[in-house]
Design a protein around this motif. Structure first.
Motif, PDB file in Angstrom:
ATOM      1  N   LYS A  44       0.469  -7.950 -11.511  1.00 12.75           N
ATOM      2  CA  LYS A  44       1.524  -8.879 -10.971  1.00 12.75           C
ATOM      3  C   LYS A  44       1.559  -8.348  -9.268  1.00 12.75           C
ATOM      4  CE  LYS A  44       3.612 -10.311 -14.822  1.00 12.75           C
ATOM      5  NZ  LYS A  44       3.790 -11.690 -14.913  1.00 12.75           N
ATOM      6  N   GLN A  46      -0.985  -7.887  -7.483  1.00 12.45           N
ATOM      7  CA  GLN A  46      -2.242  -8.720  -6.877  1.00 12.45           C
ATOM      8  C   GLN A  46      -1.786 -10.288  -7.165  1.00 12.45           C
ATOM      9  OE1 GLN A  46      -5.112  -7.551  -5.508  1.00 12.45           O
ATOM     10  NE2 GLN A  46      -5.245  -9.404  -5.024  1.00 12.45           N
ATOM     11  N   ASN A  47      -1.030 -10.738  -7.995  1.00 14.66           N
ATOM     12  CA  ASN A  47      -0.367 -12.072  -8.152  1.00 14.66           C
ATOM     13  C   ASN A  47       0.393 -12.532  -6.969  1.00 14.66           C
ATOM     14  OD1 ASN A  47      -1.667 -12.624 -10.416  1.00 14.66           O
ATOM     15  ND2 ASN A  47       0.131 -12.357 -11.775  1.00 14.66           N
ATOM     16  N   LYS A  49       0.468 -10.842  -4.061  1.00  7.97           N
ATOM     17  CA  LYS A  49      -0.393 -10.896  -2.731  1.00  7.97           C
ATOM     18  C   LYS A  49      -1.117 -12.159  -2.778  1.00  7.97           C
ATOM     19  CE  LYS A  49      -1.607  -5.847  -2.444  1.00  7.97           C
ATOM     20  NZ  LYS A  49      -2.567  -4.949  -2.634  1.00  7.97           N
ATOM     21  N   ASN A  50      -1.868 -12.640  -3.902  1.00  7.01           N
ATOM     22  CA  ASN A  50      -2.440 -13.914  -3.648  1.00  7.01           C
ATOM     23  C   ASN A  50      -1.430 -15.070  -3.393  1.00  7.01           C
ATOM     24  OD1 ASN A  50      -4.834 -12.705  -4.257  1.00  7.01           O
ATOM     25  ND2 ASN A  50      -4.377 -13.161  -6.677  1.00  7.01           N
ATOM     26  N   ILE A  51      -0.276 -14.940  -3.925  1.00  6.94           N
ATOM     27  CA  ILE A  51       0.786 -16.177  -3.378  1.00  6.94           C
ATOM     28  C   ILE A  51       0.988 -15.969  -2.009  1.00  6.94           C
ATOM     29  CG2 ILE A  51       3.098 -16.869  -3.723  1.00  6.94           C
ATOM     30  CD1 ILE A  51       2.665 -15.580  -6.683  1.00  6.94           C
ATOM     31  N   LYS A  53      -0.885 -14.638   0.488  1.00 12.12           N
ATOM     32  CA  LYS A  53      -2.007 -15.196   1.150  1.00 12.12           C
ATOM     33  C   LYS A  53      -2.195 -16.631   1.095  1.00 12.12           C
ATOM     34  CE  LYS A  53      -5.731 -14.913  -0.747  1.00 12.12           C
ATOM     35  NZ  LYS A  53      -7.048 -14.595  -1.387  1.00 12.12           N
ATOM     36  N   ASP A  54      -1.939 -17.068  -0.081  1.00 14.61           N
ATOM     37  CA  ASP A  54      -2.242 -18.799  -0.164  1.00 14.61           C
ATOM     38  C   ASP A  54      -1.202 -19.566   0.501  1.00 14.61           C
ATOM     39  OD1 ASP A  54      -4.744 -18.041  -1.044  1.00 14.61           O
ATOM     40  OD2 ASP A  54      -4.016 -18.177  -3.399  1.00 14.61           O
ATOM     41  N   SER A  55      -0.018 -19.009   0.713  1.00 12.87           N
ATOM     42  CA  SER A  55       1.200 -19.785   1.234  1.00 12.87           C
ATOM     43  C   SER A  55       0.742 -20.322   2.547  1.00 12.87           C
ATOM     44  CB  SER A  55       2.533 -18.916   1.364  1.00 12.87           C
ATOM     45  OG  SER A  55       2.354 -17.860   2.438  1.00 12.87           O
TER      46      SER A  55
END
Length: 57
Positions: A44, A46-47, A49-51, A53-55
């Motif tokens: 969760k 990591q999820n 963090k990815n959200i 990062k990709d925003s």
């Protein structure tokens, strides 16, 4: 949309932390259930963090 997703994951993280704390208090940190929740919590985090990062912000 992104904010809603971050809020949902954040709530989920808070719930996993609470569950893990209570379970670890009763069964110890090396209990398989505690370790499983810890792994789910890591995913969760990591999820989220990815959200972020990709925003586009």
């Amino acid at each position: 949309m992104i904010l809603r997703e971050v809020l949902d994951v954040s709530k989920s993280i808070a719930n996993y932390r609470l569950d893990m704390y209570e379970l670890a208090k009763n069964k110890g940190f090396s209990d398989p259930e505690v370790l499983k929740i810890n792994q789910q919590l890591d995913l969760k985090i990591q999820n989220i963090k990815n959200i972020i990062k990709d925003s586009p912000f």
